[in-house]
Design a protein around this motif. Structure first.
Motif, PDB file in Angstrom:
ATOM      1  N   LEU A 228      10.144 -32.601  46.897  1.00 21.50           N
ATOM      2  CA  LEU A 228      11.502 -32.184  47.212  1.00 21.50           C
ATOM      3  C   LEU A 228      11.792 -30.953  46.371  1.00 21.50           C
ATOM      4  CD1 LEU A 228      14.198 -32.681  48.643  1.00 21.50           C
ATOM      5  CD2 LEU A 228      14.811 -34.220  46.776  1.00 21.50           C
ATOM      6  N   LYS A 229      12.032 -29.859  47.041  1.00 21.43           N
ATOM      7  CA  LYS A 229      12.234 -28.584  46.340  1.00 21.43           C
ATOM      8  C   LYS A 229      13.696 -28.395  45.961  1.00 21.43           C
ATOM      9  CE  LYS A 229       8.406 -26.485  48.761  1.00 21.43           C
ATOM     10  NZ  LYS A 229       7.966 -25.392  49.593  1.00 21.43           N
ATOM     11  N   ASP A 230      13.942 -27.415  45.103  1.00 22.62           N
ATOM     12  CA  ASP A 230      15.302 -27.130  44.644  1.00 22.62           C
ATOM     13  C   ASP A 230      16.221 -26.700  45.783  1.00 22.62           C
ATOM     14  OD1 ASP A 230      14.699 -27.814  42.064  1.00 22.62           O
ATOM     15  OD2 ASP A 230      14.235 -25.763  41.440  1.00 22.62           O
ATOM     16  N   ASP A 231      15.659 -26.094  46.840  1.00 23.61           N
ATOM     17  CA  ASP A 231      16.472 -25.688  47.989  1.00 23.61           C
ATOM     18  C   ASP A 231      16.639 -26.834  48.997  1.00 23.61           C
ATOM     19  OD1 ASP A 231      13.967 -25.870  49.110  1.00 23.61           O
ATOM     20  OD2 ASP A 231      13.976 -23.847  49.970  1.00 23.61           O
ATOM     21  N   LEU A 232      16.258 -28.062  48.597  1.00 24.74           N
ATOM     22  CA  LEU A 232      16.334 -29.296  49.376  1.00 24.74           C
ATOM     23  C   LEU A 232      15.368 -29.321  50.556  1.00 24.74           C
ATOM     24  CD1 LEU A 232      20.157 -30.091  49.316  1.00 24.74           C
ATOM     25  CD2 LEU A 232      18.353 -30.935  47.816  1.00 24.74           C
ATOM     26  N   GLY A 233      14.400 -28.451  50.548  1.00 27.28           N
ATOM     27  CA  GLY A 233      13.324 -28.534  51.520  1.00 27.28           C
ATOM     28  C   GLY A 233      12.319 -29.576  51.035  1.00 27.28           C
ATOM     29  N   VAL A 234      11.623 -30.202  51.968  1.00 27.24           N
ATOM     30  CA  VAL A 234      10.653 -31.238  51.611  1.00 27.24           C
ATOM     31  C   VAL A 234       9.310 -30.870  52.225  1.00 27.24           C
ATOM     32  CG1 VAL A 234      10.138 -33.691  51.637  1.00 27.24           C
ATOM     33  CG2 VAL A 234      12.514 -32.957  51.641  1.00 27.24           C
ATOM     34  N   ASP A 235       8.276 -30.844  51.385  1.00 26.76           N
ATOM     35  CA  ASP A 235       6.911 -30.628  51.863  1.00 26.76           C
ATOM     36  C   ASP A 235       6.187 -31.964  51.865  1.00 26.76           C
ATOM     37  OD1 ASP A 235       7.213 -27.887  52.124  1.00 26.76           O
ATOM     38  OD2 ASP A 235       6.484 -27.468  50.095  1.00 26.76           O
ATOM     39  N   PHE A 236       5.567 -32.299  53.009  1.00 28.17           N
ATOM     40  CA  PHE A 236       4.816 -33.539  53.142  1.00 28.17           C
ATOM     41  C   PHE A 236       3.335 -33.212  53.244  1.00 28.17           C
ATOM     42  CE2 PHE A 236       8.951 -34.483  55.131  1.00 28.17           C
ATOM     43  CZ  PHE A 236       9.355 -35.525  54.309  1.00 28.17           C
ATOM     44  N   THR A 237       2.511 -33.965  52.513  1.00 29.14           N
ATOM     45  CA  THR A 237       1.070 -33.792  52.551  1.00 29.14           C
ATOM     46  C   THR A 237       0.433 -35.159  52.759  1.00 29.14           C
ATOM     47  OG1 THR A 237       1.260 -31.997  50.946  1.00 29.14           O
ATOM     48  CG2 THR A 237      -0.937 -32.911  51.306  1.00 29.14           C
TER      49      THR A 237
END
Length: 163
Positions: free
Chosen positions: A144-153
């Motif tokens: 969960l990034k500071d800009d509220l984006g979420v990267d899934f791996t």
């Protein structure tokens, strides 16, 4: 004559009193037995409740909601419910046409979509996917990034046979 009527009346009243005494004794004994049975049942239910509470606590051990250290990781983002936010972001991947991009299999009876999600901590998710007939599970790493984006791996996956 008057004397025999009083005698019969006395005997009749004595029989009624005896019947009431025996009946009341049976009622009291039955009530006492019922109270003892209920006490026993209550003790068994309390034991069952304790066992279930321990089981629930064990099931919640690996859960973001109950992991204060993992939740502290998101304090700076000011999210009310990080678990719900991340789960919603993961479910948004289902909105694409066809199979979910995180599922490494092609749907056999339809498109594979993610159904159930459990956030284990601030880094990992376990998820269930299905196409209606076939199903499997995914282990997903997320950020969960500071800009509220979420990267899934995708870390690992498995596919079960037919249901």
């Amino acid at each position: 004559m008057k004397r025999s009527i009083f005698l019969y009346l006395f005997v009749f009243m004595a029989l009624i009193a005896l019947y009431q005494y025996v009946s009341a004794t049976h009622i009291l004994n039955d009530r006492d037995e019922k109270i003892e049975r209920l006490k026993s049942d209550t003790a068994q239910l309390q034991d069952s409740i304790q066992k279930l509470q321990i089981k629930v606590m064990d099931m919640q051990y690996f859960s973001l909601e109950n992991n204060d250290d993992a939740l502290a990781y998101y304090d700076h983002l000011k999210l009310k419910d990080p678990s719900r936010y991340i789960a919603d972001k993961l479910l948004e991947t289902n909105e694409q046409k066809g199979d979910n991009p995180l599922v490494p299999y092609e749907g056999m009876e339809g498109s594979f979509k993610i159904n159930k999600i459990k956030l284990l901590n601030h880094k990992w998710i376990i998820a269930d996917f299905s196409d209606g007939k076939y199903w499997g599970e995914l282990l997903i790493k997320y950020e969960l990034k500071d800009d509220l984006g979420v990267d899934f791996t995708l870390m690992d996956h498995l596919l079960y046979s037919k249901r």
